[in-house]
Design a protein around this motif. Structure first.
Motif, mmCIF file in Angstrom:
data_model
loop_
_atom_site.group_PDB
_atom_site.id
_atom_site.type_symbol
_atom_site.label_atom_id
_atom_site.label_comp_id
_atom_site.label_asym_id
_atom_site.label_seq_id
_atom_site.Cartn_x
_atom_site.Cartn_y
_atom_site.Cartn_z
ATOM 1 N N MET A 1 69.696 -66.908 -12.780
ATOM 2 C CA MET A 1 69.093 -65.804 -12.817
ATOM 3 C C MET A 1 69.045 -65.101 -14.112
ATOM 4 S SD MET A 1 68.160 -63.865 -10.378
ATOM 5 C CE MET A 1 67.527 -62.174 -10.597
ATOM 6 N N ALA A 2 68.174 -64.329 -14.259
ATOM 7 C CA ALA A 2 68.004 -63.385 -15.499
ATOM 8 C C ALA A 2 69.169 -62.600 -16.028
ATOM 9 C CB ALA A 2 66.785 -62.546 -15.427
ATOM 10 N N ASN A 3 69.506 -62.822 -17.281
ATOM 11 C CA ASN A 3 70.930 -62.377 -17.693
ATOM 12 C C ASN A 3 70.733 -61.393 -19.020
ATOM 13 O OD1 ASN A 3 72.705 -63.383 -16.149
ATOM 14 N ND2 ASN A 3 72.636 -65.286 -17.257
ATOM 15 N N ASN A 4 69.452 -61.289 -19.367
ATOM 16 C CA ASN A 4 69.361 -60.176 -20.353
ATOM 17 C C ASN A 4 68.052 -59.297 -20.181
ATOM 18 O OD1 ASN A 4 66.834 -61.568 -21.410
ATOM 19 N ND2 ASN A 4 68.014 -62.959 -22.466
ATOM 20 N N PRO A 5 68.067 -58.148 -20.429
ATOM 21 C CA PRO A 5 66.806 -57.225 -20.356
ATOM 22 C C PRO A 5 65.484 -57.850 -20.635
ATOM 23 C CG PRO A 5 68.403 -55.977 -21.785
ATOM 24 C CD PRO A 5 69.056 -57.599 -21.761
ATOM 25 N N GLY A 6 65.296 -58.573 -21.702
ATOM 26 C CA GLY A 6 64.049 -59.149 -21.741
ATOM 27 C C GLY A 6 63.526 -60.023 -20.788
ATOM 28 N N ALA A 7 64.433 -60.754 -20.143
ATOM 29 C CA ALA A 7 64.384 -61.895 -19.326
ATOM 30 C C ALA A 7 63.871 -61.073 -17.914
ATOM 31 C CB ALA A 7 65.264 -62.685 -19.030
ATOM 32 N N ARG A 8 64.783 -59.945 -17.651
ATOM 33 C CA ARG A 8 64.487 -59.235 -16.396
ATOM 34 C C ARG A 8 63.009 -58.499 -16.248
ATOM 35 N NH1 ARG A 8 69.391 -58.237 -13.903
ATOM 36 N NH2 ARG A 8 71.322 -58.884 -15.233
ATOM 37 N N LYS A 9 62.502 -58.068 -17.539
ATOM 38 C CA LYS A 9 61.404 -57.251 -17.776
ATOM 39 C C LYS A 9 60.206 -58.317 -17.672
ATOM 40 C CE LYS A 9 58.321 -54.790 -21.195
ATOM 41 N NZ LYS A 9 58.343 -54.156 -22.386
ATOM 42 N N ALA A 10 60.352 -59.836 -17.966
ATOM 43 C CA ALA A 10 59.538 -60.632 -17.978
ATOM 44 C C ALA A 10 59.334 -60.973 -16.561
ATOM 45 C CB ALA A 10 59.932 -62.025 -18.535
ATOM 46 N N ILE A 11 60.371 -61.076 -15.713
ATOM 47 C CA ILE A 11 60.131 -61.271 -14.237
ATOM 48 C C ILE A 11 59.423 -60.246 -13.583
ATOM 49 C CG2 ILE A 11 61.519 -61.317 -12.176
ATOM 50 C CD1 ILE A 11 63.613 -62.679 -13.691
ATOM 51 N N ARG A 12 59.481 -58.810 -13.946
ATOM 52 C CA ARG A 12 59.108 -57.687 -13.470
ATOM 53 C C ARG A 12 57.482 -57.753 -13.861
ATOM 54 N NH1 ARG A 12 63.075 -54.652 -15.659
ATOM 55 N NH2 ARG A 12 61.654 -53.685 -17.340
ATOM 56 N N LYS A 13 57.084 -58.400 -14.864
ATOM 57 C CA LYS A 13 55.648 -58.455 -15.425
ATOM 58 C C LYS A 13 55.075 -59.558 -14.592
ATOM 59 C CE LYS A 13 55.035 -58.472 -19.794
ATOM 60 N NZ LYS A 13 54.851 -58.558 -21.231
ATOM 61 N N ILE A 14 55.870 -60.545 -14.358
ATOM 62 C CA ILE A 14 55.198 -61.744 -13.884
ATOM 63 C C ILE A 14 54.850 -61.258 -12.386
ATOM 64 C CG2 ILE A 14 55.556 -63.861 -12.832
ATOM 65 C CD1 ILE A 14 57.330 -64.526 -15.338
ATOM 66 N N GLU A 15 55.709 -60.576 -11.715
ATOM 67 C CA GLU A 15 55.598 -60.169 -10.228
ATOM 68 C C GLU A 15 54.242 -59.260 -10.113
ATOM 69 O OE1 GLU A 15 59.162 -58.450 -9.210
ATOM 70 O OE2 GLU A 15 60.303 -60.599 -8.579
ATOM 71 N N ALA A 16 54.329 -58.271 -11.169
ATOM 72 C CA ALA A 16 53.051 -57.491 -11.098
ATOM 73 C C ALA A 16 51.646 -58.033 -11.264
ATOM 74 C CB ALA A 16 53.235 -56.447 -12.306
ATOM 75 N N ARG A 17 51.722 -59.043 -12.202
ATOM 76 C CA ARG A 17 50.734 -59.974 -12.488
ATOM 77 C C ARG A 17 50.122 -60.821 -11.274
ATOM 78 N NH1 ARG A 17 51.975 -63.653 -16.648
ATOM 79 N NH2 ARG A 17 53.079 -61.884 -17.701
ATOM 80 N N THR A 18 51.083 -61.327 -10.900
ATOM 81 C CA THR A 18 50.953 -62.342 -9.534
ATOM 82 C C THR A 18 50.321 -61.609 -8.574
ATOM 83 O OG1 THR A 18 52.703 -63.586 -10.145
ATOM 84 C CG2 THR A 18 51.970 -63.683 -7.740
ATOM 85 N N GLU A 19 50.703 -60.357 -8.478
ATOM 86 C CA GLU A 19 50.160 -59.228 -7.155
ATOM 87 C C GLU A 19 48.504 -59.207 -7.532
ATOM 88 O OE1 GLU A 19 50.971 -58.367 -4.285
ATOM 89 O OE2 GLU A 19 52.786 -59.769 -4.718
ATOM 90 N N VAL A 20 48.162 -58.698 -8.685
ATOM 91 C CA VAL A 20 46.972 -58.607 -9.303
ATOM 92 C C VAL A 20 46.064 -59.824 -9.136
ATOM 93 C CG1 VAL A 20 45.764 -57.968 -11.173
ATOM 94 C CG2 VAL A 20 47.622 -56.679 -10.838
ATOM 95 N N ASN A 21 46.453 -61.023 -9.466
ATOM 96 C CA ASN A 21 45.609 -62.320 -9.493
ATOM 97 C C ASN A 21 45.512 -62.629 -7.899
ATOM 98 O OD1 ASN A 21 45.613 -62.404 -12.061
ATOM 99 N ND2 ASN A 21 47.371 -64.016 -12.369
ATOM 100 N N LYS A 22 46.623 -62.269 -7.039
ATOM 101 C CA LYS A 22 46.366 -62.659 -5.588
ATOM 102 C C LYS A 22 45.170 -61.771 -5.057
ATOM 103 C CE LYS A 22 50.881 -63.761 -4.025
ATOM 104 N NZ LYS A 22 52.204 -63.196 -3.180
ATOM 105 N N ALA A 23 44.969 -60.512 -5.521
ATOM 106 C CA ALA A 23 43.911 -59.421 -4.929
ATOM 107 C C ALA A 23 42.558 -60.200 -5.565
ATOM 108 C CB ALA A 23 44.313 -57.940 -5.703
ATOM 109 N N ARG A 24 42.660 -60.319 -6.774
ATOM 110 C CA ARG A 24 41.327 -61.046 -7.492
ATOM 111 C C ARG A 24 40.793 -62.288 -6.629
ATOM 112 N NH1 ARG A 24 43.301 -59.523 -13.528
ATOM 113 N NH2 ARG A 24 42.486 -57.489 -13.641
ATOM 114 N N ARG A 25 41.826 -63.158 -6.510
ATOM 115 C CA ARG A 25 41.459 -64.439 -5.849
ATOM 116 C C ARG A 25 40.960 -64.222 -4.516
ATOM 117 N NH1 ARG A 25 46.176 -66.630 -6.292
ATOM 118 N NH2 ARG A 25 45.988 -66.958 -8.719
#
Length: 89
Positions: A1-25
């Motif tokens: 699991m993500a232990n630092n703020p940067g890793a948590r932010k990366a997870i949030r960004k990945i989730e957001a990008r995944t949603e956008v890419n799903k919509a595009r696909r």
């Protein structure tokens, strides 16, 4: 699991990008389906407009990085071949 703020932010960004890419696909698949339906209908003019829209949407997905460049080109090429076959018949 993500232990630092940067890793948590990366997870949030990945989730957001995944949603956008799903919509595009999904959008690309919709245009491909519309083209296939136009082909099945047998009307070359309708199929031509559907092809132009599908090609545009595919290349847009390529530019956004949702689909690899070669994959997009291959799909467009196959769509064009199907359209040519319909027009020739």
């Amino acid at each position: 699991m993500a232990n630092n703020p940067g890793a948590r932010k990366a997870i949030r960004k990945i989730e957001a990008r995944t949603e956008v890419n799903k919509a595009r696909r999904s959008r690309v698949r919709t245009y491909l389906r519309k083209f296939q339906e136009a082909l099945a209908g047998g009307d070359a003019a309708v199929a031509k407009t559907a092809f132009v829209e599908a090609q545009s949407e595919l290349m847009r997905a390529v530019s956004k990085g949702v689909v690899h460049k070669n994959t997009g080109s291959r799909k467009v090429s196959r769509l064009a071949a199907q359209l040519k076959k319909l027009s020739a018949a």
